[in-house]
Design a protein around this motif. Structure first.
Motif, PDB file in Angstrom:
ATOM      1  N   UNK A 115     -10.852   8.556  -2.911  1.00 53.53           N
ATOM      2  CA  UNK A 115     -11.767   8.370  -1.275  1.00 53.53           C
ATOM      3  C   UNK A 115     -10.831   7.154   0.006  1.00 53.53           C
ATOM      4  N   UNK A 116      -9.304   6.899  -0.621  1.00 53.37           N
ATOM      5  CA  UNK A 116      -8.458   6.687   0.508  1.00 53.37           C
ATOM      6  C   UNK A 116      -8.427   7.192   1.556  1.00 53.37           C
TER       7      UNK A 116
ATOM      8  N   UNK B   8     -12.140  16.558  10.723  1.00 56.92           N
ATOM      9  CA  UNK B   8     -11.523  17.725  10.810  1.00 56.92           C
ATOM     10  C   UNK B   8     -10.474  17.324  10.742  1.00 56.92           C
ATOM     11  N   UNK B   9      -9.455  15.897  10.289  1.00 58.41           N
ATOM     12  CA  UNK B   9      -8.408  15.742  10.143  1.00 58.41           C
ATOM     13  C   UNK B   9      -7.978  15.460   8.630  1.00 58.41           C
ATOM     14  N   UNK B  10      -9.341  15.725   7.656  1.00 60.62           N
ATOM     15  CA  UNK B  10      -9.093  15.694   6.096  1.00 60.62           C
ATOM     16  C   UNK B  10      -8.317  16.942   6.415  1.00 60.62           C
ATOM     17  N   UNK B  11      -9.879  17.681   7.286  1.00 56.43           N
ATOM     18  CA  UNK B  11      -9.522  19.455   6.549  1.00 56.43           C
ATOM     19  C   UNK B  11      -7.649  19.559   7.154  1.00 56.43           C
ATOM     20  N   UNK B  12      -6.915  19.245   7.797  1.00 56.07           N
ATOM     21  CA  UNK B  12      -6.064  19.326   8.002  1.00 56.07           C
ATOM     22  C   UNK B  12      -5.166  19.125   7.803  1.00 56.07           C
ATOM     23  N   UNK B  13      -5.405  17.775   6.780  1.00 60.79           N
ATOM     24  CA  UNK B  13      -4.419  17.579   5.950  1.00 60.79           C
ATOM     25  C   UNK B  13      -4.597  18.300   4.477  1.00 60.79           C
ATOM     26  N   UNK B  14      -5.852  18.885   3.969  1.00 63.87           N
ATOM     27  CA  UNK B  14      -5.703  20.174   3.616  1.00 63.87           C
ATOM     28  C   UNK B  14      -4.497  21.212   4.081  1.00 63.87           C
ATOM     29  N   UNK B  15      -4.730  22.088   4.762  1.00 62.09           N
ATOM     30  CA  UNK B  15      -4.143  22.884   5.863  1.00 62.09           C
ATOM     31  C   UNK B  15      -2.846  22.655   5.216  1.00 62.09           C
ATOM     32  N   UNK B  16      -1.943  21.363   5.223  1.00 60.40           N
ATOM     33  CA  UNK B  16      -0.739  21.268   5.475  1.00 60.40           C
ATOM     34  C   UNK B  16      -0.412  20.994   3.724  1.00 60.40           C
ATOM     35  N   UNK B  17      -1.393  21.193   3.398  1.00 55.04           N
ATOM     36  CA  UNK B  17      -0.741  21.506   1.824  1.00 55.04           C
ATOM     37  C   UNK B  17      -0.952  22.453   1.303  1.00 55.04           C
TER      38      UNK B  17
ATOM     39  N   UNK C  64       0.652  -1.478  -0.106  1.00 53.85           N
ATOM     40  CA  UNK C  64       0.212  -0.106   0.261  1.00 53.85           C
ATOM     41  C   UNK C  64       0.810   1.107   0.186  1.00 53.85           C
ATOM     42  N   UNK C  65       1.889   1.792   0.978  1.00 54.21           N
ATOM     43  CA  UNK C  65       2.556   2.683   0.999  1.00 54.21           C
ATOM     44  C   UNK C  65       3.434   2.546  -0.843  1.00 54.21           C
TER      45      UNK C  65
ATOM     46  N   UNK D  28      -2.337   7.725   5.330  1.00 53.75           N
ATOM     47  CA  UNK D  28      -1.567   7.904   4.066  1.00 53.75           C
ATOM     48  C   UNK D  28      -2.273   8.556   2.876  1.00 53.75           C
ATOM     49  N   UNK D  29      -3.918   7.310   2.940  1.00 56.59           N
ATOM     50  CA  UNK D  29      -4.714   7.938   1.960  1.00 56.59           C
ATOM     51  C   UNK D  29      -5.287   9.078   1.948  1.00 56.59           C
ATOM     52  N   UNK D  30      -5.389   9.653   3.463  1.00 57.54           N
ATOM     53  CA  UNK D  30      -5.935  10.822   3.424  1.00 57.54           C
ATOM     54  C   UNK D  30      -4.760  12.051   3.304  1.00 57.54           C
ATOM     55  N   UNK D  31      -3.764  11.575   3.128  1.00 58.98           N
ATOM     56  CA  UNK D  31      -2.815  12.255   3.368  1.00 58.98           C
ATOM     57  C   UNK D  31      -2.819  12.801   0.949  1.00 58.98           C
ATOM     58  N   UNK D  32      -2.459  11.910   1.108  1.00 58.52           N
ATOM     59  CA  UNK D  32      -2.823  11.977  -0.481  1.00 58.52           C
ATOM     60  C   UNK D  32      -3.724  12.868  -1.252  1.00 58.52           C
TER      61      UNK D  32
END
Ligand SMILES: Cc1cc2nc3c(=O)[nH]c(=O)nc-3n(C[C@H](O)[C@H](O)[C@H](O)COP(=O)(O)O)c2cc1C
Length: 451
Positions: A225-226, A257-266, A153-154, A230-234
């Motif tokens: 949809x991951x 909330x967790x996915x929004x954090x990933x958007x912000x990180x990018x 998967x990675x 790692x899927x959420x980071x992608x």
């Protein structure tokens, strides 16, 4: 209160099983999945009802993990037919004008030049309505069909990052307005505005330029949809639309909330992407009618089919497990496919039945037969739930799972959409949101091009 509108996606499959196991047997189901008309009718209807997009899932192999054979799946008609989606969408684009058109294409088994070209073509033919649902794919049978080994998967996600760098880079090899086609000056295109890409990565390389001019949307809409970290980071880096399979509003809020954090990180602003949980809606004129419809739907659901699908998704032959014994502690470790999907089901079944939950308990959970939550009721009850999820930031809209085609979306259009409009949760027909130039404009997604 939110001042935006819900995004509504119709989630379908080019197959006899509309994900809900057994649904091709349903009396309101049109099972002519090999007919062009089936797709044209579906898309026109979904467009007429006011959905923003229609998209299809995919799999590149028959389910053959269960009992290590495809036979049981073929006998039941469990997702054994999977037509090529871009052929369907090219056809559908000629019969519709506004609806977004989404196809699932794999970054693990396809080549980026081919994918960039195919979606750029669809974006032109449809005048800016193409959506790519990006998947890294799941199981060993898909790898075997392409004659390659299955990547872990990675590595699949590392390759997928490079894949997106190549595809989006190829889409931009033609600058905006490079194509002139000006007969008076005999200028076909400005050669200074068409570039090589010369990408060389660890897994992929591509020279370019692409043989299709820049797509009308710049980048066609990217969906993903991951569910693993790692899927959420992608998704945080790439996705415009995130499709999630949440089992409850609490779980969905946490995921949001967790996915929004990933958007912000990018470095992506709030509202730059939209999160759409899968939902099955069973609507009736009254609650009683809706409950009856739900009971019928459940009656045609086939737990044997759910077993085949879950074996396929998790990559583990579930015929080896006793139906009525507690699930073993290391159950999750045995899944080389989508561990995150299995994990979600196991957590949920243990929440409902405690630590001695069995495989039978798990298969009888409604979200195993049909992805996501189920809203059952009269229009007020269904829209109360949709509205609560939206206003409490559990989502930005929904991927409405078409359990029975065309029956379930006729109900949705006739009963639910008018109530959503009445409460201003979706835009009124003919408003500027409904008539923007491209799908990106219409659903409020920013331009993603880099040059
Ligand atoms: C809601 C959902 C829908 C998916 N749909 C598909 C699909 O249609 N085709 C496919 O090959 N993979 C599909 N996948 C699999 C993902 O692309 C991914 O390969 C898999 O979930 C493993 O990644 P993860 O561990 O990050 O979830 C789906 C996954 C989820 C969670």
């Amino acid at each position: 209160m939110r001042d935006d509108h819900m995004t509504l996606a119709a989630f379908a499959t080019a197959s006899t099983s509309q994900r809900a196991a057994g649904s091709w047997l349903h009396a309101a189901s049109d099972a002519r999945v090999l007919d062009a008309e089936h797709y044209v009718n579906m898309a026109r209807e979904v467009e007429r009802l006011g959905f923003d997009l229609l998209y299809f899932d995919d799999r590149l192999a028959m389910p053959a993990t269960y009992r290590r054979s495809h036979q049981e799946a073929v006998r039941r008609g469990t997702r054994v037919i999977k037509l090529d989606l871009l052929s369907i969408l090219a056809l559908v684009s000629a019969h519709t004008t506004r609806i977004g058109l989404g196809a699932t294409y794999s970054t693990t088994y396809y080549e980026p030049y081919h994918v960039a070209r195919a979606f750029a073509t669809l974006d032109h033919l449809s005048k800016g309505r193409a959506v790519w649902n990006i998947v890294t794919s799941l199981n060993a049978d898909e790898a075997a069909n392409f004659g390659v080994g299955q990547l872990d998967p990675a590595t699949r996600y590392d390759r997928a990052d490079e894949f997106l760098e190549v595809v989006t880079g190829l889409w931009e090899t033609w600058e905006k307005d490079a194509l002139k086609m000006d007969r008076t000056t005999e200028t076909f295109a400005d050669a200074k505005m068409v570039h090589e890409l010369n990408y060389a990565g660890q897994y992929l390389s591509s020279k370019g330029p692409l043989t299709v001019p820049r797509p009308p949307q710049g980048w066609p809409v990217l969906m993903q949809a991951g569910q693993s970290g790692r899927g959420m980071e992608f998704a945080g880096r790439w996705a415009d639309l995130v499709f999630t399979p949440s089992a409850s509003i609490e779980q969905s809020k946490r995921k949001y909330a967790a996915q929004t954090e990933q958007f912000e990180r990018h470095g992506r602003a709030a509202g730059a992407a939209r999160i759409l949980p899968a939902v099955s809606v069973v609507a009736g004129e009254t609650e009683g009618v809706a409950r009856e419809k739900d009971a019928y739907l459940r009656a045609v659901q086939d737990p044997g089919e759910a077993l085949i699908i879950l074996s396929e998704v998790a990559g583990v032959d579930l015929s080896a497990f006793a139906m009525d014994e507690p699930l073993p502690d290391d159950f999750l470790d045995l899944a080389p496919g989508s561990r995150s999907i299995l994990q979600r089901h196991v957590e949920r079944v243990r929440q409902l039945h405690g630590p001695t939950a069995t495989l039978r308990d798990l298969l009888e959970m409604e979200e195993v037969g049909a992805m996501g939550v189920r809203f059952v009721g009269d229009p007020q009850q269904v829209v109360d739930q949709m509205s609560e999820w939206f206003t409490e930031y559990a989502c930005d809209g929904f991927a409405v799972h078409l359990t029975v085609v065309p029956g379930s979306f006729e109900d949705f259009g006739r009963l639910v959409i008018p109530e959503l409009r009445r409460r201003n949760l979706v835009p009124p027909p003919g408003s500027s949101a409904a008539t923007g130039a491209h799908l990106r404009d219409r659903i409020g997604l920013p331009d993603r091009t880099l040059r």
